[in-house]
Design a protein around this motif. Structure first.
Motif, short mmCIF file in Angstrom:
data_model
loop_
_atom_site.label_atom_id
_atom_site.label_comp_id
_atom_site.label_asym_id
_atom_site.label_seq_id
_atom_site.Cartn_x
_atom_site.Cartn_y
_atom_site.Cartn_z
N ALA A 329 0.80 -1.21 0.00
CA ALA A 329 0.00 0.00 0.00
C ALA A 329 0.84 1.27 0.00
N GLY A 330 2.03 1.22 0.59
CA GLY A 330 2.83 2.44 0.75
C GLY A 330 3.30 3.04 -0.54
N SER A 331 3.37 2.23 -1.58
CA SER A 331 4.03 2.73 -2.78
C SER A 331 3.26 3.85 -3.47
N GLY A 332 1.98 3.99 -3.20
CA GLY A 332 1.23 5.05 -3.89
C GLY A 332 1.13 6.36 -3.11
N TYR A 333 1.87 6.47 -2.00
CA TYR A 333 1.72 7.64 -1.14
C TYR A 333 3.03 8.40 -0.98
N VAL A 334 2.91 9.69 -0.66
CA VAL A 334 4.07 10.47 -0.25
C VAL A 334 3.71 11.27 1.00
N ARG A 335 4.74 11.54 1.83
CA ARG A 335 4.53 12.41 2.98
C ARG A 335 5.11 13.78 2.69
N LEU A 336 4.26 14.78 2.81
CA LEU A 336 4.68 16.16 2.62
C LEU A 336 4.75 16.82 3.99
N SER A 337 5.82 17.55 4.24
CA SER A 337 5.96 18.21 5.53
C SER A 337 5.82 19.72 5.35
N PHE A 338 4.94 20.33 6.15
CA PHE A 338 4.73 21.78 5.98
C PHE A 338 5.36 22.60 7.11
N SER A 339 6.11 21.96 8.00
CA SER A 339 6.60 22.71 9.17
C SER A 339 7.77 23.63 8.82
N PHE A 340 8.77 23.13 8.17
CA PHE A 340 10.03 23.87 8.03
C PHE A 340 10.00 24.93 6.91
N ALA A 341 9.49 24.57 5.76
CA ALA A 341 9.51 25.49 4.62
C ALA A 341 8.55 26.66 4.87
N SER A 342 8.89 27.81 4.32
CA SER A 342 8.02 28.99 4.46
C SER A 342 6.81 28.84 3.54
N PRO A 343 5.74 29.60 3.77
CA PRO A 343 4.59 29.52 2.85
C PRO A 343 5.00 29.75 1.39
N GLN A 345 7.89 29.10 0.00
CA GLN A 345 8.60 27.90 -0.49
C GLN A 345 7.61 26.75 -0.71
N ILE A 346 6.62 26.65 0.18
CA ILE A 346 5.63 25.57 0.05
C ILE A 346 4.88 25.74 -1.27
N GLU A 347 4.46 26.95 -1.54
CA GLU A 347 3.70 27.20 -2.77
C GLU A 347 4.55 26.90 -4.00
N ALA A 348 5.80 27.39 -3.97
CA ALA A 348 6.68 27.15 -5.12
C ALA A 348 6.99 25.66 -5.26
N GLY A 349 7.17 24.99 -4.15
CA GLY A 349 7.50 23.55 -4.17
C GLY A 349 6.37 22.72 -4.74
N ILE A 350 5.16 22.98 -4.28
CA ILE A 350 4.01 22.20 -4.78
C ILE A 350 3.80 22.50 -6.27
N ALA A 351 4.02 23.75 -6.65
CA ALA A 351 3.86 24.09 -8.08
C ALA A 351 4.84 23.27 -8.93
N ARG A 352 6.04 23.01 -8.39
CA ARG A 352 7.02 22.22 -9.15
C ARG A 352 6.59 20.76 -9.30
N LEU A 353 5.77 20.28 -8.37
CA LEU A 353 5.31 18.88 -8.47
C LEU A 353 4.32 18.69 -9.62
N MET A 354 3.72 19.80 -10.00
CA MET A 354 2.70 19.75 -11.05
C MET A 354 3.21 19.03 -12.30
N ASP A 355 4.48 19.32 -12.64
CA ASP A 355 5.07 18.73 -13.85
C ASP A 355 5.27 17.22 -13.75
N LEU A 356 5.26 16.72 -12.54
CA LEU A 356 5.52 15.28 -12.37
C LEU A 356 4.25 14.45 -12.45
N LEU A 357 3.12 15.12 -12.46
CA LEU A 357 1.85 14.39 -12.42
C LEU A 357 1.24 14.31 -13.81
N PRO A 358 0.60 13.20 -14.09
CA PRO A 358 0.04 13.03 -15.42
C PRO A 358 -1.27 13.82 -15.59
N ASN A 359 -1.16 15.09 -15.94
CA ASN A 359 -2.37 15.82 -16.29
C ASN A 359 -2.14 16.55 -17.61
#
Ligand SMILES: Cc1ncc(COP(=O)(O)O)c(C=O)c1O
Length: 368
Positions: A329-343, A345-359
């Motif tokens: 079951a673990g293979s389809g999940y990721v853990r995202l941590s929101f504590s350390f990065a600034s808002p 950085q979080i926004e920019a980081g998630i935006a970068r994930l967009m390219d990795l997803l099949p849409n």
């Protein structure tokens, strides 16, 4: 992070012989007393004799395992569970039982069935149940009161110990606090781990175990590290005794709530194919990738784009097990941590994930 320079100066000027000597085996008396009062507010009735100071919760877990486990024993953990806890427990030569979770936390019925089945097969029941009932790492789930009661009752009826590891308990943004397992325990089954890592700073390396006096004394005899640093204990005590922790935690909750909200908003707008449930507190969002995606590959590709996240597989004991487990079951999940990065950085980081997803806007899986 709190500013501790004033407390460090007090510790070194006023308490030089205490802070630069070996510490008492079970920890500095005033800090143990402060912890008792702190726990009392949370419904846990313990005396200072029922507290031992340790070098963080992980050290506490290690000591409890040393106290209770022998090779060939069995330990129940949630699937998934805290990945650093896995090798600590595993180093005692034990077998794991993986227990699934739903939105109410560990499925105690399933655990009960697994134990019954083991009995029929002449295999040992677990000696210890390890769980993170508040804002679970990695899933962010908080166990309901109903389940907590069920778990302490099951443990009491079977004579099994529970380790309640709850470093994120104070970091609640929304919803009402649920009573801790320790506060619901009427049978002395629960070893509760506490830590200043998330209350103040992880580099301090100070935590505690709350358990029966007898078990605390036995753990004290196993603790062969020459004592947990008295200087750090004194610094923490001065900070807490001056009443500074409450306002620091208010700030932490406010900041991390902003971080969580930014992460949720970014996931919703940039990566709608990643599914998640918003946690009421803690540090983490456990996100499901679109069905066909491999989370190890995804984590690697994210890192190459400067975004660090953890592949879900690491949080399952099967990854480390040398026996058959049900951890695919673990293979389809990721853990995202929101504590350390600034808002930002979080926004920019998630935006970068967009390219990795099949849409529609993304590179297809074949090209990744
Ligand atoms: C479940 C859990 N336990 C314990 C810890 C921290 O332990 P320590 O007090 O050793 O820093 C963490 C931190 O990531 C955690 O997530």
């Amino acid at each position: 992070m709190p500013d501790l320079t004033g407390e460090a100066e007090i510790a070194l000027r006023r308490y030089r012989s205490e802070t630069l000597q070996y510490a008492p085996l079970l920890g500095l008396a005033p800090l143990r007393e402060w912890i008792c009062n702190y726990l009392q507010v949370d419904g846990v009735k313990v005396s200072p004799e029922q507290i031992i100071i340790v070098n963080g919760a992980k050290h506490g877990l290690d000591l409890i395992c040393r106290l209770l486990l022998d090779p060939g024993d069995c330990v129940a953990v949630t699937a998934p569970t805290y990945f650093t806890g896995i090798p600590i427990i595993r180093s005692y030569g034990v077998e794991f039982i993986e227990v699934p979770q739903d939105e109410e936390g560990m499925s105690v019925d399933t655990l009960h069935h697994q134990i019954e089945r083991r009995k029929r097969e002449n295999r040992p029941a677990p000696k210890l149940i390890y769980d993170i009932p508040d804002f679970h790492n990695p899933t962010g789930i908080t166990m309901s009161k109903r389940r907590r009661l069920q778990l302490v009752e099951l443990a009491a009826s079977l004579g099994v110990a529970i380790v309640e590891d709850s470093p994120y308990r104070e970091i609640r943004f929304t919803g009402a606090q649920v009573p801790s397992l320790k506060s619901l325990d009427t049978n002395d089954s629960v070893f509760q781990l506490g830590t200043f890592s998330k209350l103040m700073a992880p580099g301090l390396r100070i935590g505690w175990i709350a358990a029966t006096q007898e078990n605390i004394e036995r753990i004290g005899r196993l603790k062969s590290d020459g004592g947990t640093c008295p200087l750090t204990q004194r610094i923490i005590y001065e900070y807490c005794a001056a009443g500074k922790l409450a306002s620091h935690l208010d700030l932490v909750r406010k900041r991390y709530q902003e971080h969580r909200d930014t992460m949720i908003a970014s996931l919703t707008s940039f990566t709608p194919k990643m599914r998640f449930k918003a946690p009421d507190g803690g540090y983490y969002i456990w996100a499901r990738l679109p069905r066909e995606m491999d989370s190890n590959l995804f984590a690697k590709q994210a890192l190459a784009r400067g975004v660090e996240l953890f592949s879900g597989e690491q949080f399952f004991v099967g990854k480390f097990a040398d026996y058959p487990v049900n951890s695919a079951a673990g293979s389809g999940y990721v853990r995202l941590s929101f504590s350390f990065a600034s808002p930002a950085q979080i926004e920019a980081g998630i935006a970068r994930l967009m390219d990795l997803l099949p849409n529609d806007r993304a590179v297809s899986r074949d090209k990744m």
